[in-house]
Design a protein around this motif. Structure first.
Motif, PDB file in Angstrom:
ATOM      1  N   THR A 123       0.835  -1.211   0.000  1.00 39.52           N
ATOM      2  CA  THR A 123       0.000   0.000   0.000  1.00 39.52           C
ATOM      3  C   THR A 123       0.866   1.256   0.000  1.00 39.52           C
ATOM      4  O   THR A 123       0.449   2.304   0.488  1.00 39.52           O
ATOM      5  N   ILE A 124       2.066   1.136  -0.537  1.00 44.55           N
ATOM      6  CA  ILE A 124       2.985   2.264  -0.665  1.00 44.55           C
ATOM      7  C   ILE A 124       3.378   2.430  -2.124  1.00 44.55           C
ATOM      8  O   ILE A 124       3.297   1.486  -2.903  1.00 44.55           O
ATOM      9  N   LYS A 125       3.784   3.639  -2.465  1.00 39.05           N
ATOM     10  CA  LYS A 125       4.232   3.914  -3.827  1.00 39.05           C
ATOM     11  C   LYS A 125       5.455   4.821  -3.782  1.00 39.05           C
ATOM     12  O   LYS A 125       5.640   5.588  -2.830  1.00 39.05           O
ATOM     13  N   LEU A 126       6.265   4.743  -4.823  1.00 40.76           N
ATOM     14  CA  LEU A 126       7.463   5.555  -4.932  1.00 40.76           C
ATOM     15  C   LEU A 126       7.307   6.537  -6.086  1.00 40.76           C
ATOM     16  O   LEU A 126       7.044   6.131  -7.223  1.00 40.76           O
ATOM     17  N   VAL A 127       7.469   7.801  -5.785  1.00 45.04           N
ATOM     18  CA  VAL A 127       7.461   8.841  -6.824  1.00 45.04           C
ATOM     19  C   VAL A 127       8.907   9.255  -7.065  1.00 45.04           C
ATOM     20  O   VAL A 127       9.606   9.672  -6.130  1.00 45.04           O
ATOM     21  N   VAL A 128       9.365   9.110  -8.289  1.00 46.96           N
ATOM     22  CA  VAL A 128      10.751   9.422  -8.658  1.00 46.96           C
ATOM     23  C   VAL A 128      10.755  10.727  -9.447  1.00 46.96           C
ATOM     24  O   VAL A 128      10.115  10.828 -10.497  1.00 46.96           O
ATOM     25  N   ILE A 129      11.496  11.724  -8.938  1.00 45.10           N
ATOM     26  CA  ILE A 129      11.504  13.039  -9.593  1.00 45.10           C
ATOM     27  C   ILE A 129      12.926  13.401 -10.002  1.00 45.10           C
ATOM     28  O   ILE A 129      13.808  13.556  -9.158  1.00 45.10           O
ATOM     29  N   GLU A 130      13.129  13.551 -11.287  1.00 43.05           N
ATOM     30  CA  GLU A 130      14.424  14.004 -11.816  1.00 43.05           C
ATOM     31  C   GLU A 130      14.369  15.473 -12.203  1.00 43.05           C
ATOM     32  O   GLU A 130      15.330  16.220 -11.996  1.00 43.05           O
ATOM     33  N   ASP A 131      13.260  15.916 -12.743  1.00 42.93           N
ATOM     34  CA  ASP A 131      13.092  17.279 -13.251  1.00 42.93           C
ATOM     35  C   ASP A 131      13.309  18.303 -12.128  1.00 42.93           C
ATOM     36  O   ASP A 131      12.566  18.339 -11.148  1.00 42.93           O
ATOM     37  N   LYS A 132      14.306  19.165 -12.300  1.00 40.99           N
ATOM     38  CA  LYS A 132      14.625  20.143 -11.267  1.00 40.99           C
ATOM     39  C   LYS A 132      13.601  21.273 -11.202  1.00 40.99           C
ATOM     40  O   LYS A 132      13.452  21.927 -10.163  1.00 40.99           O
ATOM     41  N   GLU A 133      12.895  21.517 -12.283  1.00 39.52           N
ATOM     42  CA  GLU A 133      11.840  22.530 -12.248  1.00 39.52           C
ATOM     43  C   GLU A 133      10.703  22.088 -11.342  1.00 39.52           C
ATOM     44  O   GLU A 133      10.066  22.909 -10.686  1.00 39.52           O
ATOM     45  N   ILE A 134      10.452  20.795 -11.315  1.00 40.96           N
ATOM     46  CA  ILE A 134       9.427  20.269 -10.416  1.00 40.96           C
ATOM     47  C   ILE A 134       9.922  20.311  -8.979  1.00 40.96           C
ATOM     48  O   ILE A 134       9.172  20.615  -8.038  1.00 40.96           O
ATOM     49  N   ARG A 135      11.215  20.043  -8.792  1.00 44.41           N
ATOM     50  CA  ARG A 135      11.775  19.970  -7.447  1.00 44.41           C
ATOM     51  C   ARG A 135      11.993  21.337  -6.797  1.00 44.41           C
ATOM     52  O   ARG A 135      11.976  21.450  -5.567  1.00 44.41           O
ATOM     53  N   GLU A 136      12.198  22.355  -7.609  1.00 40.99           N
ATOM     54  CA  GLU A 136      12.557  23.664  -7.053  1.00 40.99           C
ATOM     55  C   GLU A 136      11.551  24.173  -6.017  1.00 40.99           C
ATOM     56  O   GLU A 136      11.946  24.599  -4.921  1.00 40.99           O
ATOM     57  N   PRO A 137      10.242  24.143  -6.289  1.00 33.82           N
ATOM     58  CA  PRO A 137       9.300  24.627  -5.273  1.00 33.82           C
ATOM     59  C   PRO A 137       9.192  23.719  -4.051  1.00 33.82           C
ATOM     60  O   PRO A 137       8.612  24.110  -3.029  1.00 33.82           O
ATOM     61  N   LEU A 138       9.759  22.518  -4.149  1.00 28.78           N
ATOM     62  CA  LEU A 138       9.711  21.588  -3.017  1.00 28.78           C
ATOM     63  C   LEU A 138      10.755  21.922  -1.950  1.00 28.78           C
ATOM     64  O   LEU A 138      10.640  21.477  -0.813  1.00 28.78           O
ATOM     65  N   VAL A 139      11.763  22.726  -2.331  1.00 31.86           N
ATOM     66  CA  VAL A 139      12.834  23.065  -1.383  1.00 31.86           C
ATOM     67  C   VAL A 139      12.261  23.820  -0.191  1.00 31.86           C
ATOM     68  O   VAL A 139      12.562  23.508   0.969  1.00 31.86           O
ATOM     69  N   LYS A 140      11.436  24.814  -0.462  1.00 32.60           N
ATOM     70  CA  LYS A 140      10.837  25.597   0.622  1.00 32.60           C
ATOM     71  C   LYS A 140       9.985  24.717   1.522  1.00 32.60           C
ATOM     72  O   LYS A 140       9.952  24.889   2.752  1.00 32.60           O
ATOM     73  N   ALA A 141       9.302  23.740   0.914  1.00 32.69           N
ATOM     74  CA  ALA A 141       8.455  22.824   1.689  1.00 32.69           C
ATOM     75  C   ALA A 141       9.280  21.763   2.407  1.00 32.69           C
ATOM     76  O   ALA A 141       8.740  20.910   3.103  1.00 32.69           O
ATOM     77  N   SER A 142      10.614  21.836   2.231  1.00 30.92           N
ATOM     78  CA  SER A 142      11.543  20.918   2.908  1.00 30.92           C
ATOM     79  C   SER A 142      12.449  21.692   3.863  1.00 30.92           C
ATOM     80  O   SER A 142      13.578  21.286   4.121  1.00 30.92           O
ATOM     81  N   TYR A 143      11.942  22.829   4.333  1.00 34.43           N
ATOM     82  CA  TYR A 143      12.705  23.677   5.255  1.00 34.43           C
ATOM     83  C   TYR A 143      14.046  24.080   4.652  1.00 34.43           C
ATOM     84  O   TYR A 143      15.065  24.135   5.323  1.00 34.43           O
ATOM     85  N   VAL A 150      10.254  10.146  -3.425  1.00 33.59           N
ATOM     86  CA  VAL A 150       9.209  10.476  -2.459  1.00 33.59           C
ATOM     87  C   VAL A 150       8.426   9.197  -2.167  1.00 33.59           C
ATOM     88  O   VAL A 150       7.797   8.628  -3.069  1.00 33.59           O
ATOM     89  N   ILE A 151       8.511   8.744  -0.932  1.00 38.18           N
ATOM     90  CA  ILE A 151       7.795   7.527  -0.544  1.00 38.18           C
ATOM     91  C   ILE A 151       6.411   7.925  -0.047  1.00 38.18           C
ATOM     92  O   ILE A 151       6.281   8.749   0.860  1.00 38.18           O
ATOM     93  N   CYS A 152       5.405   7.333  -0.652  1.00 40.71           N
ATOM     94  CA  CYS A 152       4.015   7.705  -0.367  1.00 40.71           C
ATOM     95  C   CYS A 152       3.214   6.504   0.129  1.00 40.71           C
ATOM     96  O   CYS A 152       3.578   5.356  -0.131  1.00 40.71           O
ATOM     97  N   ILE A 153       2.128   6.815   0.808  1.00 42.78           N
ATOM     98  CA  ILE A 153       1.166   5.785   1.191  1.00 42.78           C
ATOM     99  C   ILE A 153      -0.151   6.055   0.474  1.00 42.78           C
ATOM    100  O   ILE A 153      -0.420   7.182   0.062  1.00 42.78           O
ATOM    101  N   GLN A 154      -0.939   5.019   0.338  1.00 44.18           N
ATOM    102  CA  GLN A 154      -2.304   5.214  -0.146  1.00 44.18           C
ATOM    103  C   GLN A 154      -3.102   5.930   0.930  1.00 44.18           C
ATOM    104  O   GLN A 154      -2.881   5.705   2.121  1.00 44.18           O
ATOM    105  N   ASP A 155      -4.024   6.802   0.526  1.00 41.99           N
ATOM    106  CA  ASP A 155      -4.808   7.523   1.536  1.00 41.99           C
ATOM    107  C   ASP A 155      -5.838   6.623   2.211  1.00 41.99           C
ATOM    108  O   ASP A 155      -6.422   6.983   3.233  1.00 41.99           O
ATOM    109  N   ASN A 156      -6.032   5.426   1.662  1.00 40.37           N
ATOM    110  CA  ASN A 156      -6.913   4.445   2.284  1.00 40.37           C
ATOM    111  C   ASN A 156      -6.584   3.063   1.718  1.00 40.37           C
ATOM    112  O   ASN A 156      -5.925   2.951   0.686  1.00 40.37           O
ATOM    113  N   VAL A 157      -7.024   2.042   2.429  1.00 41.03           N
ATOM    114  CA  VAL A 157      -6.894   0.664   1.943  1.00 41.03           C
ATOM    115  C   VAL A 157      -8.302   0.092   1.880  1.00 41.03           C
ATOM    116  O   VAL A 157      -8.983   0.004   2.901  1.00 41.03           O
TER     117      VAL A 157
END
Length: 209
Positions: free
Chosen positions: A45-65, A78-85
């Motif tokens: 019930t987990i999924k892996l999101v793989v992000i290479e694109d730095k344009e996608i990652r740039e706004p994530l820096v602020k959300a990562s302190y 990014v390791i994710c869980i399903q919001d429900n099973v």
């Protein structure tokens, strides 16, 4: 390869070389390792999101302190869980067993029904926590594989999951982010790479009965 030597080589990389990128072969090892991670009942019930694109990652820096590893690493995992099973997840799992192992329905039926009943006793929050436990197992597995493969990594809990979910539109996929693992190669001037590991003596950490 000496496994212990590689685990001693591993550290939580503070500064990545932004000019070095993982090969497709190395990245495939990590994605395969994630998929082969042990999970409770094998339900995944987990999924892996793989992000290479730095344009996608740039706004994530602020959300990562403002932790720059999120942007400078070769890839951000990014390791994710399903919001429900739900029942469909359990049925899909047992249908996969039937297809893969040619197991008869009459053998699978009681296991299928028991797992559906067990999940029904849990609240949505409990199911999410159950899935989060699996996410930590996958993180540990990925970190070990990274060490063995000579890939640097930095496990992270320090980020704002709700902001990640919003930026990456994870809610649309029925997912919630729970852990981060930037991966790549350490910068030559990351002084932390030279620090000796600080651990308890093995006699204090391990009890043999």
């Amino acid at each position: 390869m000496n496994t212990i030597k590689q685990l001693e080589w591993r550290y939580a990389t503070k500064k990545f070389d932004a000019n070095k990128t993982l090969s497709k072969a190395k990245l495939e090892i990590l994605t395969q390792a994630f998929n082969l991670t042990a999970t409770s009942f094998g339900l995944q019930t987990i999924k892996l999101v793989v992000i290479e694109d730095k344009e996608i990652r740039e706004p994530l820096v602020k959300a990562s302190y403002n932790q720059k590893q999120v942007l400078d690493a070769s890839h951000l995992l990014v390791i994710c869980i399903q919001d429900n099973v739900v029942d469909a997840d359990v049925n899909s799992y047992y249908d996969n067993i039937k297809e893969t192992r040619k197991t008869p329905d009459d053998i699978l039926k009681p296991f299928r029904e028991d797992l559906i009943k067990m999940m029904a006793t849990k609240s949505v929050q409990e199911r999410q926590q159950w899935s989060t436990n699996q996410a930590y197992i996958s993180l540990g597995n990925l970190m070990t594989v990274c060490a063995i493969e000579g890939i640097d990594a930095c496990p992270m809990e320090g980020f704002v999951p709700a902001k990640f979910d919003e930026i990456l539109k994870l809610e649309e996929k029925g997912l919630k982010s729970v852990l981060l693992l930037p991966v790549g190669y350490r910068a030559e001037d990351d002084m932390f790479s030279e620090f000796k590991k600080v651990r308890k003596p093995i006699e204090e950490a391990v009890i043999t009965l």
